[in-house]
Design a protein around this motif. Structure first.
Motif, PDB file in Angstrom:
ATOM      1  N   ILE A  49      42.479  11.927  46.668  1.00  0.00           N
ATOM      2  CA  ILE A  49      42.273  10.585  45.856  1.00  0.00           C
ATOM      3  C   ILE A  49      43.591   9.896  46.363  1.00  0.00           C
ATOM      4  O   ILE A  49      43.573   8.806  46.713  1.00  0.00           O
ATOM      5  CB  ILE A  49      42.381  10.850  44.389  1.00  0.00           C
ATOM      6  CG1 ILE A  49      40.969  11.107  43.811  1.00  0.00           C
ATOM      7  CG2 ILE A  49      42.840   9.275  43.946  1.00  0.00           C
ATOM      8  CD1 ILE A  49      40.741  11.084  42.518  1.00  0.00           C
ATOM      9  N   ALA A  50      44.752  10.584  46.492  1.00  0.00           N
ATOM     10  CA  ALA A  50      46.058  10.058  46.782  1.00  0.00           C
ATOM     11  C   ALA A  50      45.934   9.363  48.089  1.00  0.00           C
ATOM     12  O   ALA A  50      46.725   8.473  48.547  1.00  0.00           O
ATOM     13  CB  ALA A  50      47.211  11.011  46.801  1.00  0.00           C
ATOM     14  N   LYS A  51      45.148   9.889  48.972  1.00  0.00           N
ATOM     15  CA  LYS A  51      45.059   9.251  50.365  1.00  0.00           C
ATOM     16  C   LYS A  51      43.767   8.270  50.507  1.00  0.00           C
ATOM     17  O   LYS A  51      43.728   7.843  51.576  1.00  0.00           O
ATOM     18  CB  LYS A  51      44.536  10.518  51.309  1.00  0.00           C
ATOM     19  CG  LYS A  51      45.647  11.597  51.333  1.00  0.00           C
ATOM     20  CD  LYS A  51      44.946  12.887  52.137  1.00  0.00           C
ATOM     21  CE  LYS A  51      45.966  13.991  52.221  1.00  0.00           C
ATOM     22  NZ  LYS A  51      45.275  15.295  52.836  1.00  0.00           N
ATOM     23  N   MET A  52      43.383   7.806  49.455  1.00  0.00           N
ATOM     24  CA  MET A  52      42.362   6.858  49.499  1.00  0.00           C
ATOM     25  C   MET A  52      42.974   5.431  49.645  1.00  0.00           C
ATOM     26  O   MET A  52      44.187   5.331  48.951  1.00  0.00           O
ATOM     27  CB  MET A  52      41.521   7.018  48.189  1.00  0.00           C
ATOM     28  CG  MET A  52      40.609   8.255  48.365  1.00  0.00           C
ATOM     29  SD  MET A  52      39.432   8.320  46.881  1.00  0.00           S
ATOM     30  CE  MET A  52      38.481   6.818  46.973  1.00  0.00           C
ATOM     31  N   PRO A  53      42.324   4.509  50.429  1.00  0.00           N
ATOM     32  CA  PRO A  53      43.090   3.288  50.260  1.00  0.00           C
ATOM     33  C   PRO A  53      42.957   2.345  48.654  1.00  0.00           C
ATOM     34  O   PRO A  53      42.114   2.905  47.946  1.00  0.00           O
ATOM     35  CB  PRO A  53      41.957   2.442  51.162  1.00  0.00           C
ATOM     36  CG  PRO A  53      40.604   3.208  51.284  1.00  0.00           C
ATOM     37  CD  PRO A  53      41.076   4.513  51.054  1.00  0.00           C
ATOM     38  N   THR A  62      35.874   5.435  44.088  1.00  0.00           N
ATOM     39  CA  THR A  62      35.349   4.351  44.796  1.00  0.00           C
ATOM     40  C   THR A  62      34.530   3.241  43.688  1.00  0.00           C
ATOM     41  O   THR A  62      34.436   2.154  44.007  1.00  0.00           O
ATOM     42  CB  THR A  62      34.326   4.923  45.916  1.00  0.00           C
ATOM     43  OG1 THR A  62      35.106   5.839  46.625  1.00  0.00           O
ATOM     44  CG2 THR A  62      33.868   4.051  46.877  1.00  0.00           C
ATOM     45  N   LYS A  63      33.700   3.973  42.902  1.00  0.00           N
ATOM     46  CA  LYS A  63      32.885   3.244  42.162  1.00  0.00           C
ATOM     47  C   LYS A  63      33.646   2.364  41.212  1.00  0.00           C
ATOM     48  O   LYS A  63      33.257   1.225  40.806  1.00  0.00           O
ATOM     49  CB  LYS A  63      31.769   4.079  41.378  1.00  0.00           C
ATOM     50  CG  LYS A  63      30.635   4.600  42.275  1.00  0.00           C
ATOM     51  CD  LYS A  63      29.700   5.569  41.453  1.00  0.00           C
ATOM     52  CE  LYS A  63      28.614   5.749  42.309  1.00  0.00           C
ATOM     53  NZ  LYS A  63      27.467   6.476  41.645  1.00  0.00           N
ATOM     54  N   ILE A  64      34.977   2.878  40.764  1.00  0.00           N
ATOM     55  CA  ILE A  64      35.501   2.197  39.919  1.00  0.00           C
ATOM     56  C   ILE A  64      36.276   0.742  40.531  1.00  0.00           C
ATOM     57  O   ILE A  64      36.443  -0.108  39.983  1.00  0.00           O
ATOM     58  CB  ILE A  64      36.807   3.045  39.191  1.00  0.00           C
ATOM     59  CG1 ILE A  64      36.152   3.985  38.180  1.00  0.00           C
ATOM     60  CG2 ILE A  64      37.908   2.122  38.308  1.00  0.00           C
ATOM     61  CD1 ILE A  64      37.076   5.238  37.527  1.00  0.00           C
TER      62      ILE A  64
END
Length: 356
Positions: A54-58, A264-266
């Motif tokens: 998660i930490a690597k997600m935009p 992503t959905k949030i």
């Protein structure tokens, strides 16, 4: 010309708010609460791999975690502290965190709360888990194929439905390939206590069990098996490094795809609070690589059954299934409902031990 200039100006003005909203969108902060150390190679370690993804997600400004948080008052304090600090999403990953999180969720309606392994929900609190019993069944098939004494040892944490369900699935898997196999259960009443869990495993080895598995976070039962020269099956993550000569496989968690989907959905506004229970078909759970001692025919049999379960062609808890006393609990032609699985409080025939 003036008309064209005016049209371009209007288009630019219309586009400006959209671009501005993206540029200044609030980045999300995500927090995790763990019941054990993340270095335990077990349950919390598996969750933390998902956090790292998660930490690597935009759009993520940061993630953090608090480990070794006791269930109850300590959990309430930690979750409340995260909510007050403006975390947008909070994952609490132990059953005993359920009621504290539910209480806090009502005070922070703009925060999304995610509780793992429970069943209570609210408008902004979801319950989630994985169908680990499917992987337990497959691990049981491996154990049933590899035992010589037909005695399999299972170090259980607490006699709650989650653990009982796993023991039953493991037993059914073992009996599917070896009808003579029985599973002996010892309760440690711990989630993470290496010394206690190792002693519990030794007590099972002392009565002739030649394959050991567990439902705790530490690899201590694996180490006990390695020291005695018998086989072991790990849990949560690949524990082969702790018992390279004993480790047959592990029933493992893979939280990354689920956590990435939630975030992503949030972010895009499509997340709906509720209860989620994915399984093999969504790659949330599975088996670690087989140890070198597992024969190819055993691997092939287990992988074939894995594919059947993933596509819904085989159900772990399909009748007829009998309890320890020989009573038919799930009739022939029936498959246990999720409600029945989530409240399971009895052992299947072939388990030696008590549900308390």
């Amino acid at each position: 010309m003036r008309k064209i200039w005016y049209l371009c100006l209007m288009l630019a003005l219309m586009a400006a708010p959209a671009f501005g909203s993206v540029a200044h969108a609030k980045d999300m902060k995500v927090g995790f609460v763990y019941v054990s150390p993340i270095g335990d190679a077990g349950y919390s370690y598996a969750h933390d791999l998902g956090r790292q993804a998660i930490a690597k997600m935009p759009g993520i400004s940061g993630t953090s975690y608090v480990e070794s948080v006791k269930e109850g008052a300590d959990a309430e304090r930690v979750i409340l502290n995260m909510a007050r600090k403006g975390y947008d999403v909070i994952f609490a990953t132990s059953f005993g965190y359920m009621d504290p999180m539910l209480k806090i969720s009502k005070k922070f309606p703009k925060t999304q709360f995610m509780h793992c392994s429970g069943y209570k929900t609210s408008s902004n609190m979801s319950a989630y888990f994985g169908r680990m019993y499917q992987a337990r069944y497959l691990a049981g098939m491996v154990a049933g194929s590899m035992t010589k004494s037909n005695k399999l040892g299972y170090v259980g944490a607490f006699p709650i439905p989650e653990v009982i369900r796993g023991i039953n699935a493991f037993t059914l898997g073992a009996q599917a390939v070896n009808p003579k196999a029985e599973v002996r259960v010892v309760w440690s009443k711990t989630w993470y206590d290496p010394a206690t869990e190792k002693e519990a495993a030794k007590s099972l080895l002392d009565i002739g069990c030649d394959v050991i598995t567990q439902h705790q976070d530490s690899p201590a039962p694996q180490e006990a098996a390695q020291e005695r020269g018998v086989y072991s099956i790990g849990y949560n993550s690949d524990m082969s490094s702790f018992a390279p000569d004993a480790h047959l496989t592990s029933a493992v968690w893979n939280w990354t795809p689920f956590y990435e989907e939630v975030i992503t959905k949030i972010q895009n506004g499509t997340w709906k609070a509720g209860s989620y229970w994915p399984g093999l078909e969504e790659n949330i759970i599975g088996l670690a690589p087989f140890g070198k001692m597992v024969p190819q025919d055993v691997r092939d049999t287990v992988n074939a059954r894995k594919a059947e379960i993933a596509k819904g062609a085989h159900h772990v808890f399909a009748g007829p299934i009998y309890d320890q006393n020989g009573k038919e609990v799930i009739p022939a032609g029936k498959v246990a409902t999720d409600k029945e699985l989530l409240s399971m409080s009895w052992f299947v025939k072939g388990v030696v031990g008590t549900t308390r």
